[in-house]
Design an enzyme around this catalytic site. Structure first.
Site, PDB file in Angstrom:
ATOM      1  N   CYS A   1       0.901  -1.016  -0.063  1.00  0.00           N
ATOM      2  CA  CYS A   1       0.206   0.330   0.127  1.00  0.00           C
ATOM      3  C   CYS A   1       0.692   1.216   0.442  1.00  0.00           C
ATOM      4  O   CYS A   1       2.031   1.465   0.536  1.00  0.00           O
ATOM      5  CB  CYS A   1      -0.821  -0.146   1.027  1.00  0.00           C
ATOM      6  SG  CYS A   1      -1.783   1.777   1.595  1.00  0.00           S
TER       7      CYS A   1
ATOM      8  N   CYS B   1      -0.017   3.228   3.615  1.00  0.00           N
ATOM      9  CA  CYS B   1       0.771   2.200   4.972  1.00  0.00           C
ATOM     10  C   CYS B   1       2.232   1.325   4.720  1.00  0.00           C
ATOM     11  O   CYS B   1       2.602   1.428   5.506  1.00  0.00           O
ATOM     12  CB  CYS B   1      -0.266   2.207   5.866  1.00  0.00           C
ATOM     13  SG  CYS B   1      -0.899   0.400   5.375  1.00  0.00           S
TER      14      CYS B   1
ATOM     15  N   CYS C   1      -7.429  -0.902   1.438  1.00  0.00           N
ATOM     16  CA  CYS C   1      -6.337  -1.214   2.461  1.00  0.00           C
ATOM     17  C   CYS C   1      -7.106  -1.551   3.524  1.00  0.00           C
ATOM     18  O   CYS C   1      -7.643  -0.888   3.895  1.00  0.00           O
ATOM     19  CB  CYS C   1      -4.552  -0.460   2.685  1.00  0.00           C
ATOM     20  SG  CYS C   1      -3.881  -1.511   3.606  1.00  0.00           S
TER      21      CYS C   1
ATOM     22  N   CYS D   1      -5.028   1.086   5.962  1.00  0.00           N
ATOM     23  CA  CYS D   1      -5.332   2.575   6.327  1.00  0.00           C
ATOM     24  C   CYS D   1      -6.723   3.176   5.669  1.00  0.00           C
ATOM     25  O   CYS D   1      -7.296   4.327   5.858  1.00  0.00           O
ATOM     26  CB  CYS D   1      -4.115   3.092   5.656  1.00  0.00           C
ATOM     27  SG  CYS D   1      -3.871   2.848   4.025  1.00  0.00           S
TER      28      CYS D   1
ATOM     29  N   CYS E   1      -8.686  -5.797  -9.217  1.00  0.00           N
ATOM     30  CA  CYS E   1      -7.884  -5.037 -10.911  1.00  0.00           C
ATOM     31  C   CYS E   1      -7.715  -3.722  -9.576  1.00  0.00           C
ATOM     32  O   CYS E   1      -8.529  -2.487  -9.348  1.00  0.00           O
ATOM     33  CB  CYS E   1      -8.893  -4.421 -11.191  1.00  0.00           C
ATOM     34  SG  CYS E   1      -8.720  -3.566 -12.618  1.00  0.00           S
TER      35      CYS E   1
END
EC number: 1.8.4.12
Length: 143
Positions: free
Chosen positions: A55, A58, A104, A107, A128
């Site tokens: 991510c 984070c 995510c 976060c 995707c």
């Protein structure tokens, strides 16, 4: 999505000013406002190197390169996340469509969407994901 910034489901604290300084405008719009980068423009669309995709907000490890496949859709596609705990899924009814948004789980950053048209010999799913929501960490080469 900006209303989710203080959502207690997401333990990673996010400061808007810090995010605007650290992220590119595209990364910010994708992760914080659920924007979509134009197809076939993302940095990781054609990446085939071994490694892990994290991510961009984070740093949580999200996808392994071994789960990546070429779907032809214009965005990086994976048939599964690194584990079931790193992704949060939410129904998305925007733009006149019914889809499953992928975020995510640490976060709340918008990553993309998941569809049921992935490889049938794997999970049947296609995550995707916007390249702008990811950082790639290449696996060290063995000597």
């Amino acid at each position: 999505m900006s209303g989710d910034r203080d959502d207690p489901r997401y333990p990673y604290p996010k400061d808007d000013a810090e995010l605007r300084r650290r992220l590119t405008p595209m990364q910010y719009e994708v992760t914080q406002h659920a924007a979509t980068e134009p197809p076939f423009t993302g940095e990781y669309t054609d990446t085939e190197d071994a490694g892990i995709y994290h991510c961009v907000v984070c740093g949580t490890a999200l996808f392994e390169s071994g789960a990546k496949f070429h779907s032809g859709c214009g965005w990086p596609s994976y048939f599964k996340p690194i584990d079931g705990e790193v992704i949060d899924e939410k129904m998305d009814y925007t733009h006149g469509m019914t889809r499953v948004e992928v975020r995510c789980n640490q976060c709340g950053a918008h990553l993309g969407h998941v569809f049921e048209d992935g490889p049938r010999d794997k999970t049947g799913l296609r995550y995707c994901i916007n390249s702008a929501a990811l950082n790639f960490e290449a696996k060290p080469e063995r000597k």
